[in-house]
Design a protein around this motif. Structure first.
Motif, mmCIF file in Angstrom:
data_model
loop_
_atom_site.group_PDB
_atom_site.id
_atom_site.type_symbol
_atom_site.label_atom_id
_atom_site.label_comp_id
_atom_site.label_asym_id
_atom_site.label_seq_id
_atom_site.Cartn_x
_atom_site.Cartn_y
_atom_site.Cartn_z
ATOM 1 N N ILE A 200 0.858 -1.180 0.000
ATOM 2 C CA ILE A 200 0.000 0.000 0.000
ATOM 3 C C ILE A 200 0.894 1.230 0.000
ATOM 4 O O ILE A 200 1.851 1.309 0.780
ATOM 5 C CB ILE A 200 -0.926 0.016 1.239
ATOM 6 C CG1 ILE A 200 -1.908 -1.144 1.174
ATOM 7 C CG2 ILE A 200 -1.665 1.355 1.354
ATOM 8 C CD1 ILE A 200 -2.727 -1.346 2.440
ATOM 9 N N GLU A 201 0.601 2.175 -0.891
ATOM 10 C CA GLU A 201 1.274 3.474 -0.906
ATOM 11 C C GLU A 201 0.395 4.446 -0.139
ATOM 12 O O GLU A 201 -0.814 4.511 -0.364
ATOM 13 C CB GLU A 201 1.453 3.973 -2.337
ATOM 14 C CG GLU A 201 2.353 3.102 -3.179
ATOM 15 C CD GLU A 201 2.416 3.562 -4.631
ATOM 16 O OE1 GLU A 201 1.514 4.297 -5.091
ATOM 17 O OE2 GLU A 201 3.369 3.157 -5.315
ATOM 18 N N SER A 202 1.021 5.215 0.753
ATOM 19 C CA SER A 202 0.262 6.200 1.525
ATOM 20 C C SER A 202 1.168 7.380 1.852
ATOM 21 O O SER A 202 2.352 7.395 1.510
ATOM 22 C CB SER A 202 -0.277 5.565 2.818
ATOM 23 O OG SER A 202 -1.153 6.454 3.483
ATOM 24 N N SER A 203 0.597 8.365 2.523
ATOM 25 C CA SER A 203 1.376 9.518 2.984
ATOM 26 C C SER A 203 0.663 10.162 4.162
ATOM 27 O O SER A 203 -0.548 10.006 4.345
ATOM 28 C CB SER A 203 1.571 10.536 1.857
ATOM 29 O OG SER A 203 0.326 11.072 1.478
ATOM 30 N N ARG A 204 1.452 10.868 4.940
ATOM 31 C CA ARG A 204 0.927 11.594 6.094
ATOM 32 C C ARG A 204 1.820 12.796 6.327
ATOM 33 O O ARG A 204 3.035 12.655 6.426
ATOM 34 C CB ARG A 204 0.931 10.687 7.326
ATOM 35 C CG ARG A 204 0.360 11.349 8.537
ATOM 36 C CD ARG A 204 0.646 10.510 9.780
ATOM 37 N NE ARG A 204 0.663 11.377 10.915
ATOM 38 C CZ ARG A 204 1.689 12.111 11.312
ATOM 39 N NH1 ARG A 204 2.819 12.070 10.668
ATOM 40 N NH2 ARG A 204 1.605 12.895 12.358
ATOM 41 N N ASN A 205 1.227 13.974 6.399
ATOM 42 C CA ASN A 205 1.989 15.215 6.629
ATOM 43 C C ASN A 205 3.172 15.350 5.663
ATOM 44 O O ASN A 205 4.272 15.718 6.063
ATOM 45 C CB ASN A 205 2.488 15.299 8.071
ATOM 46 C CG ASN A 205 1.376 15.514 9.057
ATOM 47 O OD1 ASN A 205 0.251 15.866 8.700
ATOM 48 N ND2 ASN A 205 1.664 15.304 10.326
ATOM 49 N N SER B 53 9.325 11.897 14.196
ATOM 50 C CA SER B 53 10.574 11.938 14.966
ATOM 51 C C SER B 53 11.782 11.635 14.089
ATOM 52 O O SER B 53 12.839 12.269 14.231
ATOM 53 C CB SER B 53 10.527 10.921 16.115
ATOM 54 O OG SER B 53 9.557 11.264 17.045
ATOM 55 N N TYR B 54 11.631 10.678 13.190
ATOM 56 C CA TYR B 54 12.750 10.304 12.322
ATOM 57 C C TYR B 54 13.102 11.434 11.364
ATOM 58 O O TYR B 54 14.284 11.717 11.147
ATOM 59 C CB TYR B 54 12.388 9.022 11.556
ATOM 60 C CG TYR B 54 13.571 8.334 10.911
ATOM 61 C CD1 TYR B 54 14.576 7.768 11.679
ATOM 62 C CD2 TYR B 54 13.657 8.210 9.529
ATOM 63 C CE1 TYR B 54 15.649 7.103 11.085
ATOM 64 C CE2 TYR B 54 14.718 7.546 8.936
ATOM 65 C CZ TYR B 54 15.712 6.999 9.721
ATOM 66 O OH TYR B 54 16.773 6.347 9.141
ATOM 67 N N ARG B 55 12.103 12.083 10.815
ATOM 68 C CA ARG B 55 12.373 13.220 9.924
ATOM 69 C C ARG B 55 13.157 14.291 10.686
ATOM 70 O O ARG B 55 14.172 14.789 10.186
ATOM 71 C CB ARG B 55 11.075 13.813 9.378
ATOM 72 C CG ARG B 55 11.323 15.080 8.559
ATOM 73 C CD ARG B 55 10.126 15.654 7.875
ATOM 74 N NE ARG B 55 8.921 15.672 8.670
ATOM 75 C CZ ARG B 55 7.715 15.926 8.192
ATOM 76 N NH1 ARG B 55 7.541 16.189 6.918
ATOM 77 N NH2 ARG B 55 6.670 15.928 8.967
ATOM 78 N N MET C 238 9.624 3.786 5.071
ATOM 79 C CA MET C 238 9.798 5.109 4.457
ATOM 80 C C MET C 238 11.276 5.408 4.339
ATOM 81 O O MET C 238 12.099 4.862 5.069
ATOM 82 C CB MET C 238 9.103 6.209 5.260
ATOM 83 C CG MET C 238 9.736 6.471 6.617
ATOM 84 S SD MET C 238 9.064 7.884 7.479
ATOM 85 C CE MET C 238 9.979 9.189 6.734
ATOM 86 N N GLY C 239 11.608 6.282 3.396
ATOM 87 C CA GLY C 239 13.005 6.666 3.209
ATOM 88 C C GLY C 239 13.111 8.088 2.699
ATOM 89 O O GLY C 239 12.136 8.669 2.217
ATOM 90 N N PHE C 240 14.315 8.640 2.844
ATOM 91 C CA PHE C 240 14.600 10.001 2.373
ATOM 92 C C PHE C 240 15.742 9.930 1.370
ATOM 93 O O PHE C 240 16.840 9.495 1.705
ATOM 94 C CB PHE C 240 15.020 10.912 3.533
ATOM 95 C CG PHE C 240 13.953 11.128 4.560
ATOM 96 C CD1 PHE C 240 12.918 12.023 4.317
ATOM 97 C CD2 PHE C 240 13.973 10.448 5.765
ATOM 98 C CE1 PHE C 240 11.923 12.231 5.253
ATOM 99 C CE2 PHE C 240 12.985 10.655 6.713
ATOM 100 C CZ PHE C 240 11.959 11.540 6.455
ATOM 101 N N LEU D 207 4.865 13.056 4.257
ATOM 102 C CA LEU D 207 5.799 11.932 4.300
ATOM 103 C C LEU D 207 5.175 10.722 3.611
ATOM 104 O O LEU D 207 4.164 10.189 4.060
ATOM 105 C CB LEU D 207 6.135 11.563 5.757
ATOM 106 C CG LEU D 207 6.901 12.611 6.547
ATOM 107 C CD1 LEU D 207 7.016 12.197 8.013
ATOM 108 C CD2 LEU D 207 8.278 12.832 5.951
ATOM 109 N N LYS D 208 5.781 10.312 2.509
ATOM 110 C CA LYS D 208 5.308 9.133 1.800
ATOM 111 C C LYS D 208 5.854 7.890 2.480
ATOM 112 O O LYS D 208 6.994 7.876 2.946
ATOM 113 C CB LYS D 208 5.763 9.172 0.343
ATOM 114 C CG LYS D 208 5.136 10.289 -0.439
ATOM 115 C CD LYS D 208 5.623 10.280 -1.867
ATOM 116 C CE LYS D 208 4.994 11.435 -2.634
ATOM 117 N NZ LYS D 208 5.417 11.443 -4.036
ATOM 118 N N PHE D 209 5.031 6.849 2.516
ATOM 119 C CA PHE D 209 5.478 5.589 3.092
ATOM 120 C C PHE D 209 4.742 4.429 2.445
ATOM 121 O O PHE D 209 3.753 4.617 1.734
ATOM 122 C CB PHE D 209 5.299 5.576 4.620
ATOM 123 C CG PHE D 209 3.870 5.600 5.081
ATOM 124 C CD1 PHE D 209 3.191 4.421 5.371
ATOM 125 C CD2 PHE D 209 3.191 6.803 5.245
ATOM 126 C CE1 PHE D 209 1.871 4.441 5.800
ATOM 127 C CE2 PHE D 209 1.878 6.835 5.684
ATOM 128 C CZ PHE D 209 1.210 5.648 5.963
#
Length: 160
Positions: free
Chosen positions: A59-64, A152-154, A88-90, A66-68
């Motif tokens: 499933i592709e999704s996002s929040r604020n 937190s990770y971002r 998720m990754g940057f 941030l894609k994950f």
């Protein structure tokens, strides 16, 4: 005076006990990706289920912003999956040191951070929903945990 038989008394006791027992929570597992998609959407997040004949679904999704991904894992012939992985990754933060990742992994629970094959910082969280599954509410709570960890990770990755 009214006389009750032992059987009547036993039946009344069982009825009272059953009426006091809460209904069982709906259990969900990874065998039905559409159910997981609906739970993601109930969080207010978009969700696109990707299914290909030669690959496990995700499933592709996002929040604020941030894609994950929610990756279905431990599948049999790309169906009947047993576990989930939130991922998720940057791609714009390749200079994160190994010491920094070690700090994250030492201080945080539930999700691990590392550098992928392209050098991008990645965050992963595994969720075991095998066997009969877990209550729908508990799975929803894993998304709350995931949301907090993503934020937190971002901050952690981009904090200099």
């Amino acid at each position: 005076m009214r006389s009750f038989s032992f059987g009547t008394t036993l039946a009344m006791g069982a009825a009272i006990a059953l009426s006091a027992t809460p209904a069982h929570a709906e259990l969900v597992n990874a065998k039905n990706p559409a159910t997981i998609k609906a739970i993601v959407e109930s969080q207010g997040w978009p969700a696109t289920l990707v299914s290909k004949a030669d690959a496990d679904p995700y499933i592709e999704s996002s929040r604020n912003g941030l894609k994950f991904l929610i990756i279905f894992m431990n599948c049999e012939d790309h169906k009947n999956c047993k576990t989930l992985q939130y991922y998720m990754g940057f791609s714009d933060a390749k200079d994160v040191s190994l010491e920094r990742f070690n700090q994250w992994n030492k201080e945080k629970r539930f999700a691990r951070g590392y550098r992928d094959d392209e050098g991008d910082p990645v965050l992963e969280m595994d969720v075991d929903v095998d066997f009969a599954g877990i209550p729908r509410e508990n799975l929803g709570e894993t998304f709350n945990t995931w949301a907090s960890l993503m934020d937190s990770y971002r901050e952690f990755i981009f904090d200099k």
